[in-house]
Write an enzyme that holds these catalytic residues in place. Structure first.
Site, short mmCIF file in Angstrom:
data_model
loop_
_atom_site.label_atom_id
_atom_site.label_comp_id
_atom_site.label_asym_id
_atom_site.label_seq_id
_atom_site.Cartn_x
_atom_site.Cartn_y
_atom_site.Cartn_z
N TYR A 330 0.80 -1.22 0.00
CA TYR A 330 0.00 0.00 0.00
C TYR A 330 0.83 1.26 0.00
O TYR A 330 0.40 2.28 -0.49
CB TYR A 330 -0.93 0.00 1.22
CG TYR A 330 -1.83 -1.20 1.24
CD1 TYR A 330 -2.87 -1.31 0.30
CD2 TYR A 330 -1.65 -2.22 2.16
CE1 TYR A 330 -3.70 -2.41 0.30
CE2 TYR A 330 -2.47 -3.32 2.16
CZ TYR A 330 -3.50 -3.43 1.24
OH TYR A 330 -4.31 -4.51 1.23
N LEU A 331 1.98 1.21 0.57
CA LEU A 331 2.68 2.47 0.76
C LEU A 331 3.97 2.52 -0.04
O LEU A 331 4.98 1.94 0.35
CB LEU A 331 2.97 2.70 2.25
CG LEU A 331 1.71 2.88 3.10
CD1 LEU A 331 2.03 2.61 4.54
CD2 LEU A 331 1.15 4.27 2.91
N LYS A 332 3.94 3.12 -1.11
CA LYS A 332 5.12 3.53 -1.89
C LYS A 332 6.18 2.44 -1.99
O LYS A 332 7.38 2.73 -1.93
CB LYS A 332 5.75 4.78 -1.28
CG LYS A 332 4.76 5.79 -0.76
CD LYS A 332 5.30 6.43 0.53
CE LYS A 332 4.21 6.65 1.55
NZ LYS A 332 4.66 6.84 2.89
N CYS A 416 12.11 1.64 11.10
CA CYS A 416 10.66 1.40 11.09
C CYS A 416 10.25 1.68 9.66
O CYS A 416 10.81 1.08 8.75
CB CYS A 416 9.96 2.27 12.12
SG CYS A 416 10.47 3.99 12.14
N ARG A 458 9.95 14.64 13.52
CA ARG A 458 9.21 15.80 13.05
C ARG A 458 8.43 16.46 14.18
O ARG A 458 7.21 16.32 14.28
CB ARG A 458 8.29 15.37 11.91
CG ARG A 458 9.10 14.68 10.78
CD ARG A 458 8.40 14.75 9.49
NE ARG A 458 7.20 13.94 9.46
CZ ARG A 458 6.23 14.09 8.56
NH1 ARG A 458 6.33 15.03 7.65
NH2 ARG A 458 5.18 13.32 8.59
#
Lengths: 643, 772
Positions: A330-332, A416, A458
């Site tokens: 699903y993620l890149k 991660c 962040r």
């Protein structure tokens, strides 16, 4: 926080410091009485006051400030200006009922004072701590306007005042909203205006080269590279990186292409004896098709080869394996290292959940502890938040890393997904367990500057400084969890840390306060661009200017003391001194530290008297037998002065 | 090899300089005369070996079992003893007991004796005089001090193994109180000329008053200023009540004649007992419920009138029925069993998952909190309302003991000293007739009477220590050791249901054993407070809390020695506000309240929807008290939010290897504090030396010699040239060591797991017996 001060209490006589023991050597004692040294100086004993970072003024300045209770107004910081004042505002204290008083809003703080009470009741908090401000209630309620506020530091506030007859005049809380969310309103964050000068410049605490040098880097296996000097390799990494010696910069660029956001494996820590290392990175971009990168494989092989003690490499993936697999699809095109591609590497999933799960857990925790703790089902309510379970998983992961490095003498790679949330938690905790330096006050500052700030946790996004968008899905208490884990470690090893609980609470308070520049922005590059170190004051300037307040008197610097905590719910506790500090029934426990300081003072006094007597005796014996008068100090027995 | 271990750990030489040499010698002796050494040195006067078996394996926590110990398992009439063939490296941390070695368990400490045949999949919980139809391959001992010990018989003779198991089970269930080892032991000691004098001249012995004579009570009356109360001796020779002590304290206005009359309406003629007087004159009195309602009306009023008369301002008397607010004996026992199940029996990892809800479901902490809360309420009544309080309970022998002692601990700093605490236990538990024999179930006759009420009380005390670490002279180690002492039957404190029973048994024993009558007719059975029976002076220093702020200690300020305790006046002045309020409470209590109410009524109706805390006067008083500085030597109130009540880890988790924090735990702070206090005490000693009789005549005073005197702290200051090091043996279990206790990690997945998990052995003896 081992002391009060932070209490939203009503009508109670609260002196700002507990002065518990009757034998305290108050005059000579250097005891901070926790953080009250300067609170005592200017806030009266009869004022109950909530915690306010305003206390950070240097002691000297505090001296000639009149007693706070005599004044209607708060002590303003440099460049802090009053924006609005409103009388006859009601504050609904969840512990003591409604209070009527005056509200002052400045460009930095919200200040409420109720003089009806004896002692006066004061609420004083930085606006930046507010996460959400809303007008509540409806028009039908005979002319009252009510505002609810949700704070980032585990409390909610509620105020009300009469409806304005003059409809043109803004409510004070409209003014407040403007300054509480400066970023959303095109205003400057207060840290950029705050001009306090401290004796020490905290921005100089961390220097990457010095820290690598302390660890013995560069050495025959590791070198410092300037490949990211202008952040073109990876814009979320620091400019200074430590990489294996045999990987040239061109290859590093190819490795960066294979790692998410270009976050290549770089050295975090090296064991001084075994040379086993902790390296950190982001996930490899293997995708569904199991893409490989021979540069990345070679790179990890070099990391393993740099440690002669072991022919194995452990890759700790912080995520649950399901999530890691889902990343492929699903993620890149992310994922994890396959053991086929990486010979001699063993992949371990640590099952730590993502930022959304953690945010939800903290929200539940707040429901359980604020404002009041239910009399029954406390433990099962606590269990249902899963907060301590998450803490346990993070600590368990860090412990496994520390154990592999220390006991297994094996190098580890930690990642991660992006390598800026869970990875920060894991590497910094493992480093705290392994290296006593990071357990000192300065060492801990270095650890935060290095593993969190320079490696691009962040903060801006996770905390949402000055941003009114409180539903932002990128907000998450990742850093709070880390500080909680550190607190858990201090509970299990009360003599192993130079800093005390107040230090940790102070860090969390200023994580939100926006008084200092330390936690602003998302990355080193971002901070450089904004010129943060020039334009703001570092939190460490404040901390290092009054280190004593943050020092744990029980600290002993045992050499080579590696901490192996027991990561079990039996030993994990809810950090009541932080999460439940607003509850006036949550009186902090009588601190052992306080008592220890008193004993230290007592020892100093006794030593002085013994020396005096010795001198006296020596003088007498010298005068009585003048012919054998040697040096008058001849017979002074050295007194033990170590701890 | 052994010596090399010491070489590696030089700190040990420092800590136990004397013992080190003894140990080395003992080791050598051991090697040469192993057998004789054991037989001759392990047995105590009156102790006999009942049965023994060789080649037994004691399971030590380790995955592969290669740390297991081989040795001999011995059952005597006192203990189960395991003597390893190869002496393992001695545990430095082990608290060494004078009567029990590291691997020994007193028979009285055995809770369940479980035999297992691994191959046949059989198990049996053994009672007294039972048969065993299979040859046991394993023996698991569940101990009352929460240890679990496992022996394997894979190399031992099957018949001898069986015999030892049966012997252990048999001797763990004595048919008669006299068969408890203490009788034989103390009886013999009585005969020994060396000990005899000691036994008779009690004067030099216990510093702790045991309240068996009028003077102990008199002293207590004087100390608390209870002028309107008197010692009454109508129960001499237990003429009136069988469960009361011979001397009790009663209102001065009641004559013996009246008391005799009233006594009839109380069960077992238990006349209400005075416990303690507050400086403001209010008294704490305990009594049992009156069975007959007519008699109750008639007499109770007269007794209450008498109590009122004994109050300086004749305030009213408040009667509190504790059974209404507190759990009963069965509740407490069941809570303890569940709590223990979670702490030590359930496999560690399994119970980890639902740890908090398991703890909550056991209700143990809830009960701890209930006792503290109830006691704090009584403190409020006495301290603030200045009224005398009568606590009642059906028999006045269980809940009243715990609550009256807790109230006194909170109000009177005297009881927070070591000797004061011991006298409190003596007064409110032992003399008041708490049925220790039944509650401990020493004879294992009636499980329904068994109840760890005393442990619950100790847990409450621990919660106070945890909250106020400088207010108590003793440590949590002391509390733990005190609890463990209940299971070592060599002192008379925890063996009897009442003073009368104690006297009867001891006299009878003296008669049957033809012990020549001394001044008193019975065997001298020393109380547990004579700690030298169990521990060396060095080990006893573990009881001392380095943080304690005692009242008699002088303090130094600006070169002057001042007395420690602040006067009331000075104290009040340092707290802003009216001084009187601190003492008599109700400082603007009413005023503030009414002001509060009027303020609330001014509020707009929609605001009252905001949840406002409705506080009772006592809650308000507590909150007020918590917000002020307090005096370690004054009133102490426990913090009572559920989040304040913690698991007493040292007690409940000390034997669990997985829960043991290496080089961590609060002991690391204790270590540091001890060293500092030791240093302070050496300096004080030096000062005293200078101030000695004639300092000018001694031109070169030598600093006091630390090794010549017994130091008060367990850890001593190290010399300046030593770098600080953290002894390896410091773990969160210190001074206990979980090594040698069953570790569940080692049993997971092996056949033994199912016995441990499925059986819930501690809970259901009977069903298990059926399975054989």
């Amino acid at each position: 926080m081992e002391k009060s001060g932070s209490i939203d209490s009503l009508g109670s006589k609260r002196s700002s410091s507990r002065q518990p023991s009757v034998d305290s050597l108050s005059s000579s004692s250097t005891s901070r009485s926790d953080r009250s040294a300067q609170i005592k100086a200017h806030s009266s004993e009869s004022t109950s006051t909530e915690f306010s970072p305003e206390r950070v003024k240097p002691k000297a300045a505090a001296k000639h400030i009149p007693r706070e209770s005599d004044k209607q107004e708060p002590q303003l910081l440099p460049n802090e200006t009053v924006q609005d004042v409103a009388k006859d505002v009601t504050y609904f204290c969840p512990f003591g009922g409604a209070l009527r008083g005056t509200v002052i809003v400045t460009n930095y703080r919200l200040f409420f004072k109720c003089m009806d009470r004896e002692p006066a009741f004061v609420l004083d908090l930085p606006l930046a701590v507010l996460s959400r401000v809303e007008k509540i209630g409806n028009a039908s309620t005979r002319g009252d306007v009510s505002y609810g506020m949700v704070c980032k530091d585990m409390r909610n506030l509620r105020f009300a005042h009469k409806h304005m007859d003059d409809t043109l005049r803004k409510s004070i809380f409209e003014v407040l909203m403007k300054f509480a969310f400066p970023v959303s309103n095109g205003l400057q964050i207060f840290a950029l205006q705050y001009g306090q000068v401290f004796p020490e410049n905290g921005w100089k605490v961390y220097d990457a080269l010095t820290e690598y040098k302390r660890q013995g880097i560069p050495n025959e296996s590791w070198r410092i590279t300037k490949v990211n000097d202008h952040y073109e390799l990876c814009d979320t990494y620091p400019s200074t990186l430590a990489v294996p010696v045999n990987i040239p910069d061109e290859e590093i660029r190819r490795v960066a292409a294979f790692r998410a956001k270009g976050r290549i494996p770089v050295l975090s820590w090296i064991h001084p004896e075994s040379q086993a290392t902790i390296t950190r990175c982001s996930q490899p971009m293997v995708g569904v098709n199991g893409k490989r990168s021979k540069e990345d494989e070679k790179y990890l092989q070099s990391i393993m080869d740099a440690n002669a003690q072991s022919h194995k490499l452990f890759i700790f993936d912080a995520r649950p394996s399901v999530n890691a697999a889902a990343n492929k699809v699903y993620l890149k095109g992310g994922g994890y290292e396959s053991e086929d591609a990486y010979q001699n590497a063993e992949l371990v999933f640590l099952d730590i959940h993502n930022i959304h799960v953690m945010r939800e857990s903290l929200r539940k925790l707040k429901d359980v502890v604020y404002p009041n703790i239910e009399d029954s089902h406390w433990l099962s309510n606590l269990e249902s938040t899963h907060w301590l379970e998450h803490i346990k998983l993070i600590m368990a992961g860090a412990l496994r890393i520390a154990d592999k490095v220390e006991s297994g003498k094996t190098s580890v790679v930690v990642h991660c997904s992006d390598g800026w949330d869970r990875t920060c938690q894991l590497t910094s905790l493992a480093m705290l367990m392994l290296d006593g330096y990071y357990r000192t006050i300065r060492g801990f500052e270095v650890l935060l500057e290095k593993e969190w700030l320079s490696f691009g946790h962040r903060f801006q996004t996770r905390i949402g400084h000055g941003d009114k968008n409180h539903t932002d899905a990128d907000r998450s208490p990742v850093f709070i969890q880390f500080i909680d884990c550190v607190w858990q470690l201090t509970r299990q090893f009360p003599a192993a840390f130079e800093f005390n609980e107040y230090f940790l609470v102070t860090i969390l308070d200023h994580l939100y306060s926006c008084l200092f520049g330390t936690f602003l922005c998302n990355s080193e590059q971002h901070r450089m661009k904004e010129d943060i170190p020039k334009k703001t004051v570092s939190l460490w300037s404040y901390v290092n200017s009054q280190v004593e307040d943050f020092t744990n008197p029980l600290y002993v610097n045992y050499s080579n003391h590696v901490l192996f905590p027991v990561v079990s719910l039996r030993h994990l506790e809810l950090w009541v001194g932080y999460y439940i500090r607003w509850n006036p029934r949550m009186r902090p426990q009588e601190p052992v530290h306080q008592r220890y300081k008193e004993l230290l003072a007592k020892r100093a006094e006794l030593q002085r008297r013994v020396e005096e007597l010795q001198r006296e005796v020596t003088n007498r014996s010298a005068s009585s037998s003048s012919e054998r008068a040697g040096s008058p100090t001849r017979s002074i027995t050295p007194v033990q002065t170590f701890i | 090899h052994r010596l090399s271990i010491f070489d590696r750990q030089p700190f040990r030489l420092y800590i136990f300089p004397k013992y080190y040499y003894i140990f080395v010698i003992a080791n050598k002796l051991c090697k040469v005369f192993f057998f004789f050494y054991c037989m001759q040195h392990v047995l105590f006067p009156g102790e006999i070996v009942v049965n023994e078996v060789n080649f037994v394996r004691k399971c030590i926590n380790n995955e592969n079992g290669h740390d297991d110990l081989w040795g001999k398992l011995i059952c005597t009439n006192f203990k189960v003893s395991f003597i390893p063939q190869e002496d393992p490296p001695k545990q430095n941390a082990h608290l060494s007991h004078l009567l029990l070695a590291e691997h020994d368990v007193a028979l009285t400490c055995l809770d369940q004796v479980v035999t297992v045949n691994d191959a046949k999949g059989k198990k049996k919980v053994l009672g007294s005089n039972q048969k065993l139809k299979f040859n046991p391959t394993e023996l698991i001992l569940y101990c009352k001090d929460l240890r679990i010990i496992r022996f394997c018989f894979d190399e031992a003779g099957p018949e001898s193994a069986k015999k030892v198991c049966l012997a252990i089970a048999h001797y763990a269930h004595p048919a008669d109180l006299h068969l408890l080892f203490g009788f034989e032991y103390q009886g013999r000691r009585y005969h020994e000329p060396a000990n005899r004098g000691e036994g008779l001249s009690q004067a030099k012995l216990p510093q702790t008053p045991v309240y068996d004579c009028p003077s102990d009570w008199d002293r207590e009356i004087k100390r608390t200023g209870a002028t309107e109360w008197r010692v009454c001796s109508i129960n001499e020779r237990y003429n009136v009540s069988q469960s009361l002590p011979e001397y009790i304290v009663v209102p001065a206005s009641l004559a013996d004649q009246d008391l005799r009359q009233f006594a009839n309406c109380y069960s077992d003629n238990r006349i209400p007992l005075w416990c303690w007087n507050h400086p403001n004159g209010s008294a704490l009195v305990r009594m049992c419920n009156v069975a007959d309602p007519i008699a109750q009306k008639k007499f109770e009023q007269r007794i209450f009138n008498a109590i009122t008369k004994s109050h300086p301002t004749c305030s009213e008397v408040i009667k509190l029925d504790l059974e209404k607010s507190l759990p009963n004996i069965l509740d407490i026992q069941s809570a303890f069993c569940k709590f223990r199940q979670s702490c030590v029996i359930d496999p560690f990892e399994e119970s980890e998952e639902r740890w908090f809800s398991c703890i909550e479901n056991s209700r143990w902490l809830e009960y701890v909190r209930a006792f503290l809360k109830q006691s704090a309420e009584i403190v409020f009544l006495m301290e603030v309302k200045s009224v005398s309080v009568v606590i009642t309970e059906e028999e006045d022998r269980d809940l009243n003991c715990a609550v009256s002692s807790l109230v006194q601990l909170m109000l009177d700093p005297h009881y927070r000293s070591l000797s004061g605490f011991q006298s409190l236990v003596q007064k409110e538990w032992v003399m008041a007739g708490h049925r220790f024999l039944d509650r401990c179930n020493h004879l294992k006759r009636n499980d329904k009477e068994e109840c760890p009420l005393f442990l619950l009380f100790l847990d409450c005390v621990w919660q106070m220590i945890n909250q106020y670490p400088a207010a108590f002279e003793f440590t949590e180690t002391y509390l733990t050791v005190l609890s463990d002492s209940m299971w070592i039957p060599v002192h008379g404190t925890f063996l009897f249901n009442s003073c009368l029973q104690r006297t009867q048994h001891l006299t009878e024993f003296a008669k049957t054993k033809a012990i020549p009558p001394g001044e008193d007719q019975s065997v001298y059975f020393p109380p547990v407070w004579e700690w030298s029976q169990q521990f060396s002076a060095k080990e006893q220093t573990l009881f001392n809390n380095p943080m304690y702020v005692g009242k008699s200690v002088a303090r130094v300020q600006n070169g002057e020695v001042k007395t420690f305790k602040r006067t009331k006046k000075a104290y009040s002045a340092s707290v802003k506000g009216s001084p009187a309020s601190v003492v008599n409470g109700l400082r603007d209590g009413e005023g503030t309240l009414s002001r509060r109410v009027s303020f609330m009524s001014e509020l707009k109706p929609e605001f009252s929807s905001v949840k406002d805390v409705v506080e009772s006067p006592s809650e308000r008083f507590f909150r007020d008290w918590f917000s002020r500085p307090f005096d370690q030597q004054g009133l102490l109130l426990p913090l009572l939010l559920p989040s304040h009540i913690a698991v007493w880890k040292l007690f409940f988790l000390r034997w669990v290897p997985e829960a043991c924090i290496p080089k961590g735990g609060t002991v690391t702070a204790y270590h540091k504090l001890c060293q500092l206090v030791d240093e302070i005490e050496m300096l004080q000693c030096q000062l005293k030396h200078y101030k000695g009789p004639s300092p000018c005549i001694t031109p070169e005073p030598s600093p006091c010699k630390p090794h010549s005197v017994q130091r008060r702290m367990y850890f001593n200051a190290c010399s300046a040239d030593e770098s600080p090091s953290l002894p390896d043996f410091l773990t969160s279990s210190f001074p206990f060591t979980p090594v040698g206790n069953l570790c569940r990690r080692s049993t997971l997945g092996t056949p033994i797991t199912k016995f441990l998990n499925g059986a819930k052995i501690w809970l259901s003896t009977e069903t298990l017996n059926d399975t054989v």
